[in-house]
Design an enzyme around this catalytic site. Structure first.
Site, short mmCIF file in Angstrom:
data_model
loop_
_atom_site.label_atom_id
_atom_site.label_comp_id
_atom_site.label_asym_id
_atom_site.label_seq_id
_atom_site.Cartn_x
_atom_site.Cartn_y
_atom_site.Cartn_z
N ASN A 121 -5.65 14.73 28.73
CA ASN A 121 -5.07 14.18 29.96
C ASN A 121 -5.01 12.65 29.88
O ASN A 121 -5.93 12.01 29.36
CB ASN A 121 -5.78 14.67 31.23
CG ASN A 121 -7.27 14.45 31.23
OD1 ASN A 121 -7.92 14.44 30.21
ND2 ASN A 121 -7.82 14.26 32.42
N GLU B 149 -4.30 9.54 32.36
CA GLU B 149 -4.15 9.15 33.77
C GLU B 149 -3.54 7.77 33.89
O GLU B 149 -3.42 7.02 32.91
CB GLU B 149 -5.52 9.24 34.46
CG GLU B 149 -6.05 10.67 34.42
CD GLU B 149 -7.39 10.85 35.14
OE1 GLU B 149 -8.03 9.83 35.51
OE2 GLU B 149 -7.78 12.01 35.33
N CYS C 78 -1.32 16.09 32.60
CA CYS C 78 -2.38 16.98 32.13
C CYS C 78 -2.33 17.15 30.61
O CYS C 78 -1.28 17.01 29.98
CB CYS C 78 -2.22 18.36 32.75
SG CYS C 78 -2.41 18.44 34.53
N GLU D 7 -2.42 19.87 28.87
CA GLU D 7 -1.55 20.95 28.40
C GLU D 7 -0.13 20.46 28.20
O GLU D 7 0.53 20.80 27.21
CB GLU D 7 -1.50 22.09 29.44
CG GLU D 7 -2.81 22.77 29.71
CD GLU D 7 -3.55 22.15 30.89
OE1 GLU D 7 -3.73 20.92 30.93
OE2 GLU D 7 -3.99 22.91 31.76
N CYS E 138 -3.14 23.94 36.03
CA CYS E 138 -2.45 23.76 37.31
C CYS E 138 -1.10 24.49 37.29
O CYS E 138 -0.63 24.94 36.24
CB CYS E 138 -2.26 22.26 37.60
SG CYS E 138 -0.92 21.48 36.67
N1 THU Z 1 -6.25 18.23 34.25
C1 THU Z 1 -5.73 18.64 33.06
O1 THU Z 1 -5.42 17.83 32.18
N2 THU Z 1 -5.58 19.98 32.86
C2 THU Z 1 -6.00 20.95 33.72
O2 THU Z 1 -5.84 22.13 33.45
C3 THU Z 1 -6.65 20.58 34.97
C4 THU Z 1 -6.61 19.14 35.32
C5 THU Z 1 -6.46 16.79 34.47
C6 THU Z 1 -5.54 16.14 35.44
C7 THU Z 1 -6.37 14.95 35.87
O3 THU Z 1 -6.22 13.91 34.91
C8 THU Z 1 -7.80 15.44 35.79
O4 THU Z 1 -7.76 16.59 34.94
C9 THU Z 1 -8.42 15.80 37.12
O5 THU Z 1 -7.69 16.75 37.79
#
Ligand code: THU
Length: 161
Positions: A61, A63, A72, A74, A110
């Site tokens: 991930n 941000e 994310c 994935e 998500c």
């Molecule tokens: N996140 C992911 O990268 N994948 C997931 O399946 C769940 C959430 C990330 C998004 C964000 O950067 C952090 O986790 C918190 O939600």
């Protein structure tokens, strides 16, 4: 009115009892989680995608201060696979998350990522197996269809009554 019901089935492995190829993919995802950029959530997610032929592409991930601009793990992995190996079908995907230095008990993609996984599967006409790697257990989902009821099954299309 009619009622539709659907039965879904997932395999559950003890995380220390994964088959060797799944363990390798989980470990690649764990390694990827170390490369997350997650200063806002402190939730580090790693994803590893195995492509037909065996190449593994990873993502974490990423941000951003403009929150919706973050993405994310994935989607980083799947879009990277699509950008670098557009003709190779992703066959397996492992997902893992680390918080406070430990793998979290359970991680679940998500809705936006499920949609991207679904379309990846449809695009290549091959099931994408998904491993949700928790601290104690790993859930293996044979196809993204099993993560998305009402995805687009022909038998669920509107019917004339
Ligand atoms: N996140 C992911 O990268 N994948 C997931 O399946 C769940 C959430 C990330 C998004 C964000 O950067 C952090 O986790 C918190 O939600």
């Amino acid at each position: 009115m009619r009622t539709i019901s659907q039965t879904l089935q997932w395999e559950v492995f003890p995380s220390d009892g994964l088959p060797a190829s799944d363990r390798a993919l989980r470990d690649a995802a764990l390694e990827a989680a170390r490369r997350a950029y997650a200063p806002y959530s402190a939730f580090r997610v790693g994803c590893a995608v195995r492509l037909a032929g065996g190449t593994v592409v990873t993502g974490s991930n990423q941000e951003n201060a403009a929150f919706p601009s973050g993405i994310c793990a994935e989607r980083v992995a799947l879009f990277s696979a699509g950008a670098t190996h557009p003709d190779l079908a992703p066959t397996d995907l492992a997902l893992v998350a680390v918080q406070n230095g430990a793998v979290v008990p359970f991680i679940s993609p998500c809705g936006a990522c499920r949609q991207v996984m679904m379309q990846t599967e449809e695009r290549h006409g091959r099931p994408l197996r998904v491993l949700l790697c928790g601290r104690g257990e790993t859930i293996a989902v044979a196809s993204v269809r099993d993560l998305m009821p009402l995805w687009n099954a022909p038998e669920l299309q509107p019917q004339e009554s």
